[in-house]
Structures are given as structure tokens and as C-alpha cells.
Design a protein around this motif. Sequence first.
Motif, mmCIF file in Angstrom:
data_model
loop_
_atom_site.group_PDB
_atom_site.id
_atom_site.type_symbol
_atom_site.label_atom_id
_atom_site.label_comp_id
_atom_site.label_asym_id
_atom_site.label_seq_id
_atom_site.Cartn_x
_atom_site.Cartn_y
_atom_site.Cartn_z
ATOM 1 N N LYS A 1 -4.083 -25.040 3.062
ATOM 2 C CA LYS A 1 -5.272 -24.786 3.869
ATOM 3 C C LYS A 1 -6.168 -26.026 3.902
ATOM 4 O O LYS A 1 -6.502 -26.604 2.876
ATOM 5 N N GLY A 2 -6.559 -26.426 5.106
ATOM 6 C CA GLY A 2 -7.459 -27.553 5.268
ATOM 7 C C GLY A 2 -6.797 -28.913 5.157
ATOM 8 O O GLY A 2 -7.467 -29.942 5.291
ATOM 9 N N LYS A 3 -5.497 -28.933 4.914
ATOM 10 C CA LYS A 3 -4.800 -30.208 4.783
ATOM 11 C C LYS A 3 -4.130 -30.586 6.097
ATOM 12 O O LYS A 3 -3.652 -29.726 6.827
ATOM 13 N N LYS A 4 -4.107 -31.863 6.372
ATOM 14 C CA LYS A 4 -3.479 -32.353 7.583
ATOM 15 C C LYS A 4 -2.049 -32.780 7.267
ATOM 16 O O LYS A 4 -1.813 -33.573 6.357
#
Length: 267
Positions: free
Chosen positions: A77-80
Amino acid sequence: MKLNYRFIGYIGISAALLFGCGSTADIISTPIENIDTSPLKVTDLSDAEKKNWGHLDLERDTIPGMAVNRAYTEIIKGKKGKKTIVAVIDSGIDIDHEDLDDVIWTNKDEIPNNGKDDDNNGYIDDIHGWNFLGDAYNEQLEYVRILASGDTTNPDYNAAKAKYEEEYQLWMGRKTQYDQIAQAVKNADEALRKHLGKDNYTIEEVNAIKTEDPAVLQAVQIAQNVNANGIEMSDAVEEIEGIQEQINERLNYNLNKDFKGRTTKDD
């Protein structure tokens, strides 16, 4: 191959058969430190859980899935992300699955379905990789293939032979054991049905049996052992036959040096 989860339970049945009726042999219990402390699912799965169990998590949902939902919410989550090519070496992959849309690797050097090896890598129309097993379902294990080749110059030949002999003896032993268990459970079921005068009976009726007939007493002991493992006698034969089928598949295909399951020449 993974055996039915009741495998250990049926080992208990075989122990009862070996000790016989009226045995006073001690019961060996599992050390407490070896018991899995993971939470257990104690209720039936809902329809949604049955369809989605693979996405669920043992700790959070008490369902031994792959924790896909948890991975999305806690790990990525929230990681590219960045583009990574992953080779799947397994029994197969559904390249048309909706979750894999636009992410399946495509060989840009190959023209689809023209029957030619455009990139000269030895494989015709390998657009998304290559299926080395063809339409095979049952397969020999790799060390069995090495042994079956007869190539004693192969550096892995001796290790393959040792592994094969070990595994073959193991699974033949299991086959013998489960063949005996299956016959004993069938005989016990027949004895109880005859004694009680009915095809369907409960464990309470079995526990209430008063007799000096050794065959019936042993049938009672087997039924009690089966019930202690969370299964009714009416289902025991079917479950044991399922285990026998798995064992026979192991021996007839995976460990069979003469079996040829592949339809391609990519050995």
C-alpha cells in the motif's frame, strides 16, 4: 504431493488395528511445544470465503490462504511499483485471467500464430513463454526421469537413484498401510451394520454396544477411533479411498520409471 489432512488421524486407526482389541498399550501424545499455535477456523466457511479463501490470511481471518488482501493493505500500500519480468516455473498459468490483464510478458520478436520461429530461439509462436509439458497432467519427478534415462554418466544419477529408492519404499509402505486400514474400516462398518441391524448408525449407538464378540468389539474400537478424528464411519471409507488414490497416483505416475506423460519432446 500433499496427502489428505486426516493422514495423521488414520495413522491412529492403524495403531488400533495393530494393537488389537482390548490392548493396554500406552497412547503417545504430541509434545505441547510441537503443536501449532496458529488460530483455527472453527465455523463453516461462508459463500464469500469459499470463493475468496485464497486471498485471506491465517492470522487475520483464520483461513490458510495466501494473504493477498493483507499484502495489498499492509505490504505494498502506498508504494510505487516498477516493471519486473517474472518467469513462472510451475504447472501452468492462466494468461487470460483478469488480474493479469496487460501484465503478461509478450515476446515482441515473435509474430503470433504464423507457425514460424521468428526469433530463432527454437520455439515456434512462443508469444507468452513456452509450455514444456505439452498437455501432460501426470508427471514423473525429475529424479525419476534422470534414473529412467539410464544415463549413468549423469552426475546426478547416483543421487537420483538413492532418492528414488528412499521415496519408493516410503510410498509403498504407505500403500500397504492404507490398503490395510481401508479393509479394516470396511469390515468394521459391515460388522456394526450387521450387529445393529441398520445401515445408518450413530457413535452413541456404537458406544452403547454390549457384546463379547471379538469382531464387533474391534469394530467398536475402530469406529471410536474414526469418530475421535472428527469423521463419521459413513464418510471414512470415502476419505480413505481418496488417500489411496493419491498414493496410487504417486506410485503409478510420479515414481513410475516407465511412465511417459509428456506430449512434447522437451525433456
